[in-house]
Design a protein around this motif. Structure first.
Motif, mmCIF file in Angstrom:
data_model
loop_
_atom_site.group_PDB
_atom_site.id
_atom_site.type_symbol
_atom_site.label_atom_id
_atom_site.label_comp_id
_atom_site.label_asym_id
_atom_site.label_seq_id
_atom_site.Cartn_x
_atom_site.Cartn_y
_atom_site.Cartn_z
ATOM 1 N N ALA A 131 0.826 -1.210 0.000
ATOM 2 C CA ALA A 131 0.000 0.000 0.000
ATOM 3 C C ALA A 131 0.859 1.259 0.000
ATOM 4 C CB ALA A 131 -0.928 -0.012 1.215
ATOM 5 N N LEU A 132 1.975 1.224 0.730
ATOM 6 C CA LEU A 132 2.855 2.391 0.782
ATOM 7 C C LEU A 132 3.513 2.639 -0.574
ATOM 8 C CD1 LEU A 132 3.746 4.492 2.832
ATOM 9 C CD2 LEU A 132 5.710 3.044 3.376
ATOM 10 N N VAL A 133 3.978 1.580 -1.216
ATOM 11 C CA VAL A 133 4.555 1.717 -2.559
ATOM 12 C C VAL A 133 3.498 2.234 -3.531
ATOM 13 C CG1 VAL A 133 5.539 0.435 -4.510
ATOM 14 C CG2 VAL A 133 6.329 -0.037 -2.184
ATOM 15 N N SER A 134 2.277 1.721 -3.400
ATOM 16 C CA SER A 134 1.187 2.186 -4.258
ATOM 17 C C SER A 134 0.914 3.670 -4.045
ATOM 18 C CB SER A 134 -0.094 1.389 -3.976
ATOM 19 O OG SER A 134 0.118 0.014 -4.182
ATOM 20 N N ALA A 135 1.005 4.117 -2.790
ATOM 21 C CA ALA A 135 0.784 5.539 -2.490
ATOM 22 C C ALA A 135 1.838 6.404 -3.168
ATOM 23 C CB ALA A 135 0.803 5.755 -0.981
ATOM 24 N N LEU A 136 3.089 5.949 -3.138
ATOM 25 C CA LEU A 136 4.169 6.699 -3.792
ATOM 26 C C LEU A 136 3.960 6.747 -5.300
ATOM 27 C CD1 LEU A 136 7.213 5.330 -1.742
ATOM 28 C CD2 LEU A 136 6.129 7.574 -1.531
ATOM 29 N N VAL A 137 3.546 5.612 -5.877
ATOM 30 C CA VAL A 137 3.275 5.577 -7.319
ATOM 31 C C VAL A 137 2.117 6.514 -7.666
ATOM 32 C CG1 VAL A 137 2.441 4.106 -9.205
ATOM 33 C CG2 VAL A 137 4.176 3.240 -7.627
ATOM 34 N N ALA A 138 1.069 6.485 -6.846
ATOM 35 C CA ALA A 138 -0.084 7.355 -7.092
ATOM 36 C C ALA A 138 0.311 8.823 -7.011
ATOM 37 C CB ALA A 138 -1.192 7.052 -6.081
ATOM 38 N N ALA A 139 1.097 9.178 -5.998
ATOM 39 C CA ALA A 139 1.512 10.572 -5.832
ATOM 40 C C ALA A 139 2.413 11.029 -6.979
ATOM 41 C CB ALA A 139 2.243 10.741 -4.504
ATOM 42 N N ALA A 140 3.186 10.088 -7.521
ATOM 43 C CA ALA A 140 4.135 10.462 -8.575
ATOM 44 C C ALA A 140 3.502 10.490 -9.963
ATOM 45 C CB ALA A 140 5.318 9.482 -8.566
ATOM 46 N N PHE A 141 2.552 9.587 -10.225
ATOM 47 C CA PHE A 141 2.103 9.401 -11.611
ATOM 48 C C PHE A 141 0.642 9.761 -11.888
ATOM 49 C CE2 PHE A 141 5.706 6.426 -11.172
ATOM 50 C CZ PHE A 141 6.498 6.892 -12.199
ATOM 51 N N LEU A 142 -0.194 9.842 -10.870
ATOM 52 C CA LEU A 142 -1.563 10.246 -11.157
ATOM 53 C C LEU A 142 -1.583 11.681 -11.664
ATOM 54 C CD1 LEU A 142 -3.721 8.774 -8.233
ATOM 55 C CD2 LEU A 142 -3.539 7.970 -10.578
ATOM 56 N N PRO A 143 -2.489 11.993 -12.589
ATOM 57 C CA PRO A 143 -2.544 13.354 -13.132
ATOM 58 C C PRO A 143 -2.843 14.377 -12.040
ATOM 59 C CG PRO A 143 -3.856 11.838 -14.453
ATOM 60 C CD PRO A 143 -3.461 11.104 -13.226
ATOM 61 N N LYS A 144 -2.371 15.609 -12.254
ATOM 62 C CA LYS A 144 -2.655 16.687 -11.310
ATOM 63 C C LYS A 144 -4.138 17.022 -11.351
ATOM 64 C CE LYS A 144 1.928 18.808 -11.613
ATOM 65 N NZ LYS A 144 2.687 20.033 -11.955
ATOM 66 N N PRO A 145 -4.647 17.596 -10.248
ATOM 67 C CA PRO A 145 -6.071 17.945 -10.225
ATOM 68 C C PRO A 145 -6.449 18.866 -11.370
ATOM 69 C CG PRO A 145 -5.086 18.164 -8.042
ATOM 70 C CD PRO A 145 -3.958 17.927 -9.005
ATOM 71 N N ALA A 146 -7.615 18.625 -11.926
ATOM 72 C CA ALA A 146 -8.147 19.474 -12.994
ATOM 73 C C ALA A 146 -9.617 19.716 -12.716
ATOM 74 C CB ALA A 146 -7.984 18.794 -14.363
ATOM 75 N N ALA A 147 -10.184 20.649 -13.418
ATOM 76 C CA ALA A 147 -11.583 21.006 -13.174
ATOM 77 C C ALA A 147 -12.505 19.817 -13.372
ATOM 78 C CB ALA A 147 -11.985 22.141 -14.106
ATOM 79 N N ARG A 148 -12.195 18.973 -14.357
ATOM 80 C CA ARG A 148 -13.077 17.846 -14.653
ATOM 81 C C ARG A 148 -13.056 16.798 -13.556
ATOM 82 N NH1 ARG A 148 -10.839 14.367 -19.591
ATOM 83 N NH2 ARG A 148 -12.602 13.103 -18.934
ATOM 84 N N GLU A 149 -12.105 16.959 -12.575
ATOM 85 C CA GLU A 149 -12.012 15.963 -11.527
ATOM 86 C C GLU A 149 -13.183 16.000 -10.570
ATOM 87 O OE1 GLU A 149 -8.499 15.650 -9.171
ATOM 88 O OE2 GLU A 149 -7.526 14.355 -10.593
ATOM 89 N N ARG A 150 -14.099 16.978 -10.754
ATOM 90 C CA ARG A 150 -15.312 16.969 -9.945
ATOM 91 C C ARG A 150 -16.069 15.658 -10.133
ATOM 92 N NH1 ARG A 150 -16.796 21.424 -7.396
ATOM 93 N NH2 ARG A 150 -15.622 23.322 -7.812
ATOM 94 N N ALA A 151 -15.901 15.090 -11.313
ATOM 95 C CA ALA A 151 -16.575 13.808 -11.581
ATOM 96 C C ALA A 151 -16.049 12.708 -10.682
ATOM 97 C CB ALA A 151 -16.398 13.419 -13.049
ATOM 98 N N ALA A 152 -14.811 12.909 -10.173
ATOM 99 C CA ALA A 152 -14.250 11.880 -9.304
ATOM 100 C C ALA A 152 -14.997 11.769 -7.998
ATOM 101 C CB ALA A 152 -12.774 12.190 -9.023
ATOM 102 N N GLY A 153 -15.735 12.795 -7.673
ATOM 103 C CA GLY A 153 -16.498 12.722 -6.447
ATOM 104 C C GLY A 153 -17.734 11.862 -6.557
ATOM 105 N N SER A 154 -18.069 11.415 -7.757
ATOM 106 C CA SER A 154 -19.266 10.591 -7.921
ATOM 107 C C SER A 154 -19.070 9.263 -7.240
ATOM 108 C CB SER A 154 -19.551 10.377 -9.407
ATOM 109 O OG SER A 154 -18.469 9.733 -10.019
ATOM 110 N N PRO A 155 -20.105 8.700 -6.655
ATOM 111 C CA PRO A 155 -19.963 7.478 -5.880
ATOM 112 C C PRO A 155 -19.522 6.306 -6.725
ATOM 113 C CG PRO A 155 -22.071 8.556 -5.433
ATOM 114 C CD PRO A 155 -21.454 9.228 -6.627
ATOM 115 N N GLU A 156 -18.728 5.459 -6.111
ATOM 116 C CA GLU A 156 -18.300 4.208 -6.762
ATOM 117 C C GLU A 156 -19.473 3.239 -6.705
ATOM 118 O OE1 GLU A 156 -17.299 0.437 -7.178
ATOM 119 O OE2 GLU A 156 -17.015 0.967 -5.111
ATOM 120 N N PRO A 157 -19.852 2.657 -7.843
ATOM 121 C CA PRO A 157 -21.132 1.983 -7.970
ATOM 122 C C PRO A 157 -21.463 0.994 -6.882
ATOM 123 C CG PRO A 157 -20.078 2.153 -10.108
ATOM 124 C CD PRO A 157 -19.097 2.665 -9.105
#
Length: 514
Positions: free
Chosen positions: A479-505
């Motif tokens: 999980a810690l390695v995954s966190a580092l990968v996420a912090a390094a490679f996930l895209p930076k926040p953008a306006a369209r990321e509001r959609a990320a707040g939608s519930p996971e089905p």
């Protein structure tokens, strides 16, 4: 086409779909509580317990995408009825099974049914409800799946306290029967003749490749990683999965659209979601024997003691969407993975004398980290795709989640089995009894009771807690390695990321109408 949008029976049909999804929801977790009891009654080793859990997940993962296509081409109602029928048959077979092998077959059959039910239960909703009603209907059906997660251990524990272990299978039968009746009388038939044909070869490559990989991982602790069969299975898995990737890249309308992975946001959020399921599935596999065999709780007590994790998930479901909107998906997913790592490392410090209070603490934190990591990752993965690719992207994402869960059970369960066997002190036991005791902590307890060996009992508990600690430490590092990968490679926040707040089905919707 005849529409049932204004037909009041549509809400009765929705109720039947809710019953079906609720059954699938608690079937995801009900077996974890039952495994220690089944291990004792059937004499199942840790490896066989892994197969009882993984046979369902492997088939589910391999068939989910082609199941959706079958519904599109041959009728969604027809295939949904078929899925419920197969699930019912698998449940009956499991309830009547007399040995481990038949339980594994039954679980695989249930996986076929679940693969048909899951995508089709949601795909029929647009034909029953108008645009304004669809979001609420989708949330209600998804809520049923989510509600089943905490209900599974409790229902399973109660059944095991009052009936035999087959009752955890038999409870599915009336629910599936209600679903079949409702589909026959209440659901309209819909199809999409233009959908791609089911690729039989790709489906076969997925199932056999994943099956070979899991088989090698499960058998390795017993046979050794250098065993010819284990090495042969690993090689076969690599070849089969590589052949799948090559085929899917060449066909005109692929079942698993690999080009989706070219979207950076989709790729790394999918990796994060897969690793979260890897950690959670492994954890839910190793924890019930600790609560039941080591701490001495009955099956119902074990189920109730898993609830702190569900409490953490529910809390995260309320706050993670808002956090994703305010801070961005990258920060939220990374933070969730760090929390998950902290919880796992905290859990790895569990000792034989820790007691349940300490376990409840790190379980609560686990649920919080799981919710914060998985929900924004799912939302951001789909938000990173063009709108017309969301359907295929969702199928690939759900498939990868199931694969992560299957490998988590196989790999972490095998690590536990090897560590337990190496740590267990069987000095003075006959060879046969020593081999039996090394199969699992439940088997060791049974041998200790028969031989009257208090030393073996103490050694079994100590060895299991040590093995669980090793597994949780590996989970924490992953999980810690995954966190580092996420912090390094996930895209930076953008306006369209509001959609990320939608519930996971299949998680968050449970709280939308709570």
């Amino acid at each position: 086409m005849v529409t049932t949008t204004l037909n009041p029976r549509r809400w009765w049909a929705l109720g039947a779909l809710v019953a079906s999804m609720l059954t699938l929801g608690f079937d995801t977790t009900i077996l974890n509580v039952a495994l220690p009891t089944m291990a004792a009654d059937l004499g199942a080793s840790t490896g066989e317990q892994q197969w009882m859990a993984d046979s369902y997940v492997i088939v589910f993962a391999a068939l989910m995408l082609p199941a959706g296509l079958l519904g599109d081409r041959f009728g969604r109602r027809r295939m949904l009825i078929a899925g419920l029928g197969v699930f019912l048959a698998g449940s009956l077979l499991g309830a009547l099974a007399g040995d481990v092998n038949w339980v594994i077959v039954a679980r695989a059959l249930m996986g076929v049914g679940a693969a048909l039910i899951t995508p089709l239960a949601l795909s029929v909703l647009p034909t029953m409800f108008d645009t304004d009603e669809q979001p609420r209907a989708t949330a209600i059906v998804s809520a049923a799946s989510a509600l089943g997660l905490p209900l599974g251990p409790i229902i399973g524990g109660w059944l095991l306290n009052h009936f035999w272990w087959g009752s955890v299978f038999l409870v599915n039968v009336p629910m599936a029967a209600i679903g079949i009746a409702a589909c026959v009388f209440l659901l309209p038939e819909t199809r999409d003749p233009a959908s791609p044909k089911v690729d039989t070869l790709s489906t076969a490559l997925t199932a056999t490749g994943l099956g070979a990989l899991v088989y090698a991982i499960i058998e390795a602790p017993t046979r050794g990683w250098g065993d010819p069969l284990v090495l042969g299975m690993l090689a076969a898995a690599v070849v089969l999965i590589a052949a799948l990737v090559v085929r899917e890249r060449r066909v005109e309308r692929p079942m698993l659209d690999m080009t989706l992975l070219a979207h950076r946001g989709f790729l790394f959020n999918t990796i994060a979601a897969t690793l979260v399921m890897f950690v959670l599935s492994g954890l839910l596999f190793v924890l019930p024997p600790y609560l039941q065999a080591v701490l001495g709780n009955d099956a119902l007590g074990t189920g109730v003691r898993l609830l702190p994790m569900m409490g953490g998930i529910l809390l995260a479901s309320r706050t993670a969407p808002q956090a994703a909107v305010r801070f961005g998906g990258r920060a939220t997913v990374s933070a969730g993975l760090v929390i998950l790592a902290f919880a796992a490392i905290l859990g790895s410090r569990t000792s034989i004398d820790s007691g349940y209070g300490y376990t409840a603490l790190w379980l609560s934190v686990t649920g919080l980290g799981f919710g914060f990591a998985l929900m924004p990752a799912m939302g951001n993965a789909l938000a990173a795709l063009p709108r017309d690719r969301a359907g295929s992207g969702s199928g690939l994402l759900m498939t990868m989640r199931q694969v992560g869960g299957a490998i988590g059970i196989a790999l972490l369960g095998s690590l536990l089995a090897g560590t337990f066997r190496d740590r267990l002190d069987v000095t003075g036991l006959p060879a046969g009894a020593a081999d039996t005791a090394g199969e699992s902590v439940v088997a060791a307890h049974l041998v200790a009771e028969k031989t009257g060996s208090a030393d073996l009992l103490a050694s079994a508990d100590s060895a299991y807690v040590h093995g669980m600690g090793v597994v949780l430490l590996v989970c924490g590092i992953a999980a810690l390695v995954s966190a580092l990968v996420a912090a390094a490679f996930l895209p930076k926040p953008a306006a369209r990321e509001r959609a990320a707040g939608s519930p996971e089905p299949d998680m968050v919707a449970a709280t939308e109408d709570a």
